[in-house]
Design an enzyme around this catalytic site. Structure first.
Site: not given
Length: 327
Positions: A13, A77-78, A201, A228
């Site tokens: 990502n 956002c991890g 999501n 994600c």
């Protein structure tokens, strides 16, 4: 305007990281959205899933803002947080830090490498909410846990939660994972629809065996991504609630970009999740940006050498996944 940046990724990502602590520039809200649309364009020399803006915080070690490739802002956002955690910790010479995000302050720390020579960080994913108002999801009920939404699918069983990004999660079988079901469903709930006014999501989760799952996510504002971070964390929580995995225990989460590890903590009436994975730098660059003309020029670019080690992790993860997903 000249901007310095780092291109990096968490589980494939990928993001452009822009430091507003060490540099003199800052941006308006309109400029942040426009920078994301221009620099993240996959047809350009850069391209990314989004931009991570690293800013000073009044009370934490740093602050993160995340803008998706379409110019929308994400509350968390991890995967991106791992990159910001690395940047802040290395800047400050620390092994742990607190990062301010849109919804809350999160603890982060450097961890032992998840794979040889793959720089690894652990980040906290919270708060967790099952209230449909927090997504939002318009249903005449307070929560959605292992339930059907007939208008979306006659076959799938969904759980909805915010971490704090909104997620709609279904545990599926191989044939459902390999069909167009997720694509069609995701496009429906991220277009004009009666249920998710802000989009959502959508993750399909395949239980492999105890301690191992596969997660594929359609991310609002982006589309299908390699991974994600908040989706993998939320998906792990859902598998624990369903008895497929255990709380307080490491779960390997495989994705199209590699793998991470998640640990779900059950605090009697609340949950939080540790997300552990790579924070890999690809290159540094300087760009000259003309926002009015919606174009930019890369003036310098220095490739880094970290991706080779990550590709070895990715190869091993994909081999495991290919074997596990047979049949």
């Amino acid at each position: 305007m000249q901007i310095n940046l780092i291109k990096g990724h968490g589980s494939g990502n990928d993001f452009l990281l822009i430091d507003e602590i060490s540099n003199s520039y800052t941006f308006s809200e309109k400029e942040r959205a426009e920078l994301a649309r221009v620099l993240c364009n996959r047809n350009s020399e850069l391209g990314a899933d989004g931009i991570l803006f690293v800013l000073k915080s009044e009370h934490a070690d740093g602050r993160m803002r995340v803008f998706n490739a379409d110019g929308s802002e994400a509350s968390m956002c991890g995967n991106g947080l791992r990159l910001v955690s690395r940047y802040i910790c290395e800047m400050r010479g620390q092994k742990e830090a607190v990062i301010e995000t849109m919804k809350t302050d999160l603890k982060v720390c450097k961890q032992a490498d998840i794979f040889p020579d793959v720089t690894t960080y652990q980040v906290e994913i919270s708060p967790v909410s099952f209230s449909l108002e927090d997504l939002p999801l318009r249903l005449n009920q307070p929560t959605l846990k292992n339930e059907n939404i007939p208008e979306l699918s006659e076959k799938l069983i969904f759980t909805a939660l915010a971490v704090p990004n909104p997620h709609l999660i279904a545990i599926v079988e191989n044939n459902q994972m390999q069909s167009d079901l997720q694509k069609n469903l995701s496009e429906k709930v991220n277009g004009p629809n009666e249920f998710f006014p802000d989009g959502v999501n959508v993750s399909f989760v395949k239980d492999i065996d105890k301690g191992n799952i596969y997660v594929r996510t359609f991310e609002r504002g982006v589309g299908f991504t390699n991974a994600c971070g908040t989706a993998m964390s939320a998906s792990t929580l859902v598998t624990c609630l369903n008895g497929l995995n255990d709380f307080e225990t490491v779960v390997n989460v495989y994705n199209n970009g590699g793998k991470v590890q998640c640990v779900v903590h059950n605090n009697s009436d609340s949950y939080h999740i540790d997300l552990i994975g790579n924070a890999t730098y690809l290159y540094t660059a300087s760009v000259e940006v003309e926002l009015e003309g919606r174009n930019f020029t890369v003036t310098t670019k220095e490739e880094l050498l970290e991706q080779t080690a990550y590709e070895q992790l990715q190869t091993e993860a994909q081999a495991f996944l290919a074997e596990a997903m047979k049949g």
